[in-house]
Every structure is written in structure tokens, then in C-alpha cells.
Design a protein around this motif. Structure first.
Motif, mmCIF file in Angstrom:
data_model
loop_
_atom_site.group_PDB
_atom_site.id
_atom_site.type_symbol
_atom_site.label_atom_id
_atom_site.label_comp_id
_atom_site.label_asym_id
_atom_site.label_seq_id
_atom_site.Cartn_x
_atom_site.Cartn_y
_atom_site.Cartn_z
ATOM 1 N N LEU A 146 3.957 -5.341 -2.818
ATOM 2 C CA LEU A 146 4.693 -3.965 -2.859
ATOM 3 C C LEU A 146 3.693 -2.998 -3.510
ATOM 4 N N PRO A 147 3.782 -1.683 -2.994
ATOM 5 C CA PRO A 147 2.904 -0.474 -3.441
ATOM 6 C C PRO A 147 3.032 -0.303 -4.785
ATOM 7 N N MET A 148 2.050 0.107 -5.459
ATOM 8 C CA MET A 148 1.767 0.606 -6.943
ATOM 9 C C MET A 148 1.727 -0.663 -7.856
ATOM 10 N N VAL A 149 2.253 -1.761 -7.606
ATOM 11 C CA VAL A 149 2.426 -2.779 -8.547
ATOM 12 C C VAL A 149 1.661 -4.307 -7.809
ATOM 13 N N CYS A 150 1.403 -4.086 -6.720
ATOM 14 C CA CYS A 150 0.321 -5.004 -6.277
ATOM 15 C C CYS A 150 -0.890 -4.815 -5.515
ATOM 16 N N ASP A 162 3.056 -4.114 1.629
ATOM 17 C CA ASP A 162 4.331 -4.451 1.945
ATOM 18 C C ASP A 162 4.915 -3.885 3.220
ATOM 19 N N GLY A 163 5.284 -4.640 4.100
ATOM 20 C CA GLY A 163 5.973 -4.366 5.338
ATOM 21 C C GLY A 163 6.872 -3.439 5.462
ATOM 22 N N GLY A 164 7.624 -3.319 4.402
ATOM 23 C CA GLY A 164 8.728 -2.439 4.088
ATOM 24 C C GLY A 164 8.649 -1.172 4.072
ATOM 25 N N CYS A 165 7.252 -0.754 3.569
ATOM 26 C CA CYS A 165 6.695 0.424 3.630
ATOM 27 C C CYS A 165 6.878 1.298 5.152
ATOM 28 N N ALA A 166 6.502 0.558 6.118
ATOM 29 C CA ALA A 166 6.611 1.339 7.445
ATOM 30 C C ALA A 166 7.839 0.659 8.214
ATOM 31 N N MET A 167 8.255 -0.350 8.219
ATOM 32 C CA MET A 167 9.303 -1.057 9.001
ATOM 33 C C MET A 167 10.294 -1.845 8.080
ATOM 34 N N PRO A 168 11.154 -1.448 7.278
ATOM 35 C CA PRO A 168 11.879 -2.175 6.420
ATOM 36 C C PRO A 168 12.892 -3.297 7.113
ATOM 37 N N GLU A 199 10.410 7.020 -3.413
ATOM 38 C CA GLU A 199 10.348 6.204 -4.480
ATOM 39 C C GLU A 199 9.339 6.783 -5.281
ATOM 40 N N PHE A 200 8.307 7.228 -4.990
ATOM 41 C CA PHE A 200 7.115 7.905 -5.860
ATOM 42 C C PHE A 200 6.805 8.945 -5.221
ATOM 43 N N PRO A 201 6.501 9.911 -6.177
ATOM 44 C CA PRO A 201 5.883 11.320 -5.846
ATOM 45 C C PRO A 201 4.681 11.301 -5.113
ATOM 46 N N ARG A 202 4.473 12.340 -4.090
ATOM 47 C CA ARG A 202 3.347 12.396 -3.485
ATOM 48 C C ARG A 202 1.968 12.224 -4.226
ATOM 49 N N ALA A 203 1.954 13.189 -5.301
ATOM 50 C CA ALA A 203 0.792 13.182 -6.213
ATOM 51 C C ALA A 203 0.670 11.763 -6.861
ATOM 52 N N VAL A 204 1.373 11.028 -7.123
ATOM 53 C CA VAL A 204 1.274 9.593 -7.822
ATOM 54 C C VAL A 204 0.430 8.747 -6.660
ATOM 55 N N LEU A 205 1.029 8.802 -5.504
ATOM 56 C CA LEU A 205 0.779 8.115 -4.136
ATOM 57 C C LEU A 205 -1.019 8.360 -3.904
ATOM 58 N N HIS A 206 -1.049 9.671 -4.325
ATOM 59 C CA HIS A 206 -2.441 10.112 -3.898
ATOM 60 C C HIS A 206 -3.648 9.774 -4.672
ATOM 61 N N VAL A 207 -2.864 9.701 -5.972
ATOM 62 C CA VAL A 207 -3.983 9.110 -7.071
ATOM 63 C C VAL A 207 -4.546 7.814 -6.560
ATOM 64 N N MET A 220 6.493 8.617 2.062
ATOM 65 C CA MET A 220 7.249 9.826 1.958
ATOM 66 C C MET A 220 8.421 9.699 2.875
ATOM 67 N N ARG A 221 8.189 9.205 3.922
ATOM 68 C CA ARG A 221 9.528 9.140 5.173
ATOM 69 C C ARG A 221 10.174 7.593 4.921
ATOM 70 N N ARG A 222 9.913 6.973 3.831
ATOM 71 C CA ARG A 222 10.394 5.550 3.816
ATOM 72 C C ARG A 222 12.050 5.705 3.616
#
Length: 294
Positions: A146-150, A162-168, A199-207, A220-222
Motif C-alpha cells: 500500500l502507498p505511504m505505509v509500504c 499496490d495494484g489498486g492505485c491504478a486498477m482497483p 486518500e492523500f493530499p497531492r503535497a503529501v504524495l509529492h514528498v 489523485m484520480r483513484r
């Protein structure tokens, strides 16, 4: 490739995946199998036991027992390794000693696997088959990360999460591969729609993922992607081209749920919901080629 008439499509959902585990147990107990399984995240993990013939009630009870183990999922794992799940424990000690996985049965099975992960460079889903699997099932590990926690998983030139980011819900990949019909297992009830808020703000993902702008856009499109795929499932269902098994009641649980009794109830619900639909499912399957486990 030769068209496969019916695909089995498995959504992810973290510990909600125990619902899928229950559905797969009911399918196996009733001799229903498919030429190919498309799995995302927990769906890909469930597919391993289904293909190896180990998705039994007894096996599930053993797995659920270890869900409370700190090594399975915990904040301590996140602090220690950067991943909330200890995949080395799951695909190592669990698969080799605690709850041994039957690698031989998995690779001998005629059922094909398509495990989907998200490529950070392209922001798109990429799928891996049995021939891509190593002893640690690295593509499945990536699919569950999973993004951010893995941690990001590097595999054959890809940087994966996580495959669910692009194709859940990988039903459109199944259709692309030539499957005329699909049995789809969801882990959300019929009323569920994902909030439009990412789920996460763009700024957080960018970091964390600033080097992967296409992945950030996919994240962002998820919500839109997920709701769009739900609509595809509903449309295919109306047209008689898909049979959907979904929770009959909302699954009120965390993605990281550790309580064995709660997980067992989710698993049992999957069994009951599938058994309640067996007559209609068999009617659906009569229109295409499926295989049966003897």
C-alpha cells in the motif's frame, strides 16, 4: 493468446480480503474453478491459495490466527522496516514453516494467475503471471504494498506498489485478454461509493513520490477510477456478461484489522453469500467454458 471465456476477478481491500477468501472457499467446495484469475492486492494474495487448492476452512483458520501477530501487520513493522506488513514473515516463515504453501500444486494447476501491481513510472497497472513468480511471490508482494505505509518493490525494471492505485477492479483487463464473461468478487456492499476526496493530499504524495508524477496523478484520480470501475461491473451485470458477488452487508472494518474473531466473521460471510448465489452462478456459467475441480 487464445480467448478465455470466463475470468475470475478479485478486488483488493486489505483485511476485507477475508471476504474474498470465504467466497473462494465456497467456490472450491462446490467444484467451481476458472481458467484464469485476475487479482489485485489482497485479491492476488487470495488467488495463490485458490490456485494451489489450499483455500480450505482449516487453512483459513490457521492464517487468521496469525493476523494478531505483530509480525503480520503493526505500527512496529512500519517503524522498523518502512512497511506496515512484514512481507518477509508472510512469504517466508508463514509460507515455509507455520502454514506451508504448496508451491508444487500452485505451479502444476491449470489455472492461470494475473496479479496486478501499479508501475510508479507510468502510473498504470502491470500484470504478472505464474512464469513471473519467484519463491517469495514478489509480484504479489508488490500488489499488496500500500502507498505511504509500504516500501516500493523493485522487480524486473519496474518500481511497484499496490495494484489498486491504478486498477482497483481488474475486470477491464480480463475483457482485454478476451474473456467474454466474468465472475467478479467485490469487498464492498452494493451501496458503497468512494468519496471524491483523494486518500492523500497531492503535497503529501509529492514528498514521498515526487520522482513519479504519473503515479501521483493516478492516486489523485483513484476515487474516480474506482467508482468508474464499479459502474462497469454494474453495467456488465445488467447485460448478463458479469456475475458479481459482493458483501450482503457493509464490512465495517479497518484495512489493517487484527482481531481474529472479526476476520473470521468476514470470512464466514463470504462463504454464506457465495453459497446463497450458487444456483444463479451455475446458471451464469452454463453460457461459457468453466472448469470444475474434481
Amino acid at each position: 493468446m487464445q480467448p478465455l471465456s470466463i475470468g475470475l476477478v478479485l478486488e483488493g481491500g486489505g483485511m476485507r480480503g477475508w471476504y474474498t477468501g470465504g467466497v473462494l472457499t465456497a467456490l472450491s467446495e462446490n467444484g467451481i474453478a476458472f481458467p484464469v484469475v485476475y487479482g489485485i492486492s489482497a485479491g492476488a494474495l487470495n488467488a495463490l491459495d485458490y490456485i494451489s487448492g489450499q483455500n480450505t476452512r482449516e487453512q483459513a483458520a490457521e492464517y487468521i490466527k496469525y493476523a494478531a501477530d505483530e509480525r503480520y501487520v503493526s505500527v512496529n513493522n512500519l517503524r522498523r522496516t518502512g512497511s506496515i506488513f512484514d512481507f518477509d514473515f508472510m512469504f517466508g516463515e508463514m509460507y515455509h514453516r507455520l502454514v506451508p504453501f504448496d508451491y508444487g500444486a500452485f505451479f502444476r494447476s491449470p489455472i492461470e494467475l494475473k496479479a496486478g501491481a501499479t508501475d510508479l513510472k507510468t502510473g498504470e497497472a502491470v500484470f504478472f503471471g505464474k512464469a513471473d513468480m519467484d519463491e517469495n511471490f514478489t509480484p504479489v508482494r508488490a500488489s499488496c504494498s500500500l502507498p505511504m505505509v509500504c516500501n516500493t518493490v523493485s522487480f524486473r525494471g519496474h518500481e511497484l506498489l499496490d495494484g489498486g492505485c491504478a486498477m482497483p477492479i481488474p475486470v477491464e483487463r480480463s475483457i482485454f485478454d478476451g474473456n467474454q464473461k466474468n465472475v467478479i468478487v467485490l469487498t464492498r456492499d452494493a451501496s458503497y461509493r468512494k468519496s471524491a476526496r483523494p486518500e492523500f493530499p497531492r503535497a503529501v504524495l509529492h514528498v514521498r513520490y515526487g520522482a513519479y508524477p504519473r503515479f501521483i496523478e493516478a492516486m489523485m484520480r483513484r476515487p474516480e477510477t474506482y467508482n468508474s470501475e464499479l459502474e462497469v461491473c454494474r453495467r456488465l451485470e445488467r447485460e448478463g456478461r458479469a456475475f458479481v458477488i459482493r458483501p450482503s452487508v457493509p464490512l465495517v472494518t479497518s484495512r489493517y484489522e487484527k482481531h481474529p474473531e472479526k476476520l473470521h466473521r468476514i470470512y464466514e460471510l463470504g462463504i454464506r453469500d457465495c453459497e446463497a448465489k450458487l444456483g444463479a452462478l451455475r446458471e451464469f456459467l452454463r453460457g461459457g467454458e468453466s472448469s470444475a475441480k474434481n
